[in-house]
Design a protein around this motif. Structure first.
Motif, PDB file in Angstrom:
ATOM      1  N   GLU A 184       0.834  -1.202   0.000  1.00  0.00           N
ATOM      2  CA  GLU A 184       0.000   0.000   0.000  1.00  0.00           C
ATOM      3  C   GLU A 184       0.876   1.263   0.000  1.00  0.00           C
ATOM      4  O   GLU A 184       0.580   2.249  -0.701  1.00  0.00           O
ATOM      5  N   GLY A 205      -0.807   3.986   8.343  1.00  0.00           N
ATOM      6  CA  GLY A 205      -1.858   3.060   7.916  1.00  0.00           C
ATOM      7  C   GLY A 205      -2.605   2.485   9.105  1.00  0.00           C
ATOM      8  O   GLY A 205      -2.021   2.197  10.161  1.00  0.00           O
ATOM      9  N   ARG A 256      -9.299   2.114  -6.316  1.00  0.00           N
ATOM     10  CA  ARG A 256      -8.460   1.588  -5.230  1.00  0.00           C
ATOM     11  C   ARG A 256      -8.617   2.405  -3.954  1.00  0.00           C
ATOM     12  O   ARG A 256      -8.818   1.844  -2.883  1.00  0.00           O
ATOM     13  N   TYR A 257      -8.537   3.756  -4.045  1.00  0.00           N
ATOM     14  CA  TYR A 257      -8.598   4.624  -2.863  1.00  0.00           C
ATOM     15  C   TYR A 257      -9.700   5.659  -3.055  1.00  0.00           C
ATOM     16  O   TYR A 257     -10.127   5.949  -4.180  1.00  0.00           O
ATOM     17  N   ARG A 282      -9.911   2.531   1.946  1.00  0.00           N
ATOM     18  CA  ARG A 282     -10.073   1.459   0.954  1.00  0.00           C
ATOM     19  C   ARG A 282     -10.741   0.266   1.624  1.00  0.00           C
ATOM     20  O   ARG A 282     -10.418  -0.105   2.761  1.00  0.00           O
TER      21      ARG A 282
END
Length: 286
Positions: A184, A205, A256-257, A282
Motif C-alpha cells: 500500500e 496506515g 483503489r482509494y 479502501r
C-alpha cells in the motif's frame, strides 16, 4: 339258467337283477330257475332265490357250464349276466368284481395332474420368495435397530465435529485478514513526482476490522465473512497547488482509494511552498 361261483352273494344279486330285467323286457315270464354246482353251496342258494323271487328253483348235479342248449332264444339287448358269471372261473383274466364296479376313465386327469404340478411349483416359488423377502426385511430391521441404538453417540460426535469445523473456519478467516501495508505504501508513494516538485512527509496506515461474521443465509464459502477497511494518512509538500491537485487526482484514479478528508489549502510547507494532507480509505478485497 344255471351258474357256479365261489361267491354266493354275487350270484344271488346278479340272478335277482337278471330276472328283474327279464320281466321288464321280455313277454315270456320266468317260470323256473335251475342251479348247477356243489351240493352244499347250491342248497343255500336255492333257498335264498326262492325266498327273494318267489319262483321255482331246482338244483341239478351235472355241470351246466359245459354245454348250452342251441335252441335257447336270446333277443338282442336282453341281459344274460349269469352266463359270464358262471364261466368266470374258466377265463384267464381276473373275475369281474360286481361289488366294486370299475370307475369310468377320467380323461382330464392328466391335465389336472399337470395343473396341480404347476400350482405346486408356483406355491414353492412363492414360498421361497416370501421367505427370502422376510429374511431381507429382518436383516434391514436389525440394521435399523443397530443404527438407532448408535444414533445418540453418532449425533454427539457429529455435533463435536461440526463445532470443531466451525472453529477451524473461524480461525482460518481471522488469519486471512493480513493486509500488505508495504504494498500500500509503495502504491501511494508511487504517485508523488520524483523530480523535486513534491516531497512526501509522512505516511500512516490503520486497519478497521470488526471480526469474522457467519451468515447462515448465504451459500457455500460466502457464509464466512471477514470484511475490513484500510485507512491511510499521507502528508507532503508541493511546489504549487497544481502539483498537489495532480497527486490527489492520481490517488483517486480507479477504485483503489477514496479521499475522505484533505488538509487546509493555505497551509505552507517547510521545504516547498505548499503543504498538503490526504486521508485515504479502501475496502478489503471481496
Amino acid at each position: 339258467m344255471g351258474a357256479a361261483s365261489d361267491d354266493l352273494e354275487d350270484v344271488e344279486r346278479e340272478t335277482i337283477r337278471l330276472v328283474s330285467a327279464w320281466r321288464m323286457t321280455e313277454d315270456n315270464p320266468v317260470e323256473e330257475i335251475v342251479v348247477s354246482g356243489a351240493q352244499d353251496l347250491a342248497d343255500h342258494l336255492v333257498g335264498r332265490l326262492r325266498s327273494a323271487l318267489g319262483l321255482s328253483v331246482h338244483h341239478v348235479v351235472a355241470p351246466l357250464d359245459t354245454v348250452l342248449a342251441a335252441d335257447v332264444e336270446h333277443s338282442a339287448g336282453t341281459p344274460w349276466g349269469l352266463v359270464g358269471l358262471g364261466r368266470a372261473h374258466m377265463l384267464s383274466h381276473d373275475r369281474i368284481d360286481l361289488q366294486h364296479p370299475r370307475v369310468a376313465e377320467d380323461r382330464v386327469a392328466p391335465l389336472r395332474r399337470r395343473g396341480m404340478l404347476l400350482a405346486g411349483v408356483i406355491l414353492v416359488l412363492f414360498g421361497w420368495i416370501w421367505s427370502s423377502g422376510n429374511k431381507e426385511v429382518r436383516q434391514l430391521q436389525a440394521q435399523i435397530d443397530l443404527l438407532r441404538a448408535e444414533l445418540p453417540q453418532q449425533t454427539q460426535a457429529e455435533g463435536e465435529a461440526l463445532r470443531n469445523l466451525f472453529r477451524y473456519r473461524h480461525a482460518e478467516e481471522w488469519l486471512s485478514v493480513a493486509p500488505d501495508f508495504v504494498a500500500e505504501l509503495q502504491a501511494i508513494s508511487g504517485v508523488v513526482p520524483d523530480d523535486g516538485r513534491a516531497v512526501m512527509g509522512s505516511w500512516r496506515g490503520f486497519l478497521a476490522f470488526d471480526g469474522v461474521v457467519y451468515d447462515n443465509k448465504a451459500s457455500g464459502k460466502q457464509k464466512w465473512k471477514s470484511s475490513y477497511q484500510l485507512r491511510f494518512v499521507m502528508t507532503g509538500e508541493a511546489q504549487d497547488r497544481s502539483v498537489a491537485d495532480d497527486i490527489r487526482a492520481a490517488l483517486v484514479e480507479g477504485d483503489r482509494y477514496r479521499i475522505e478528508t484533505s488538509g487546509a489549502e493555505a497551509a505552507k510547507g517547510k521545504r516547498l511552498p505548499r503543504a498538503f494532507t490526504y486521508e485515504l480509505g479502501r475496502e478489503s478485497d471481496p
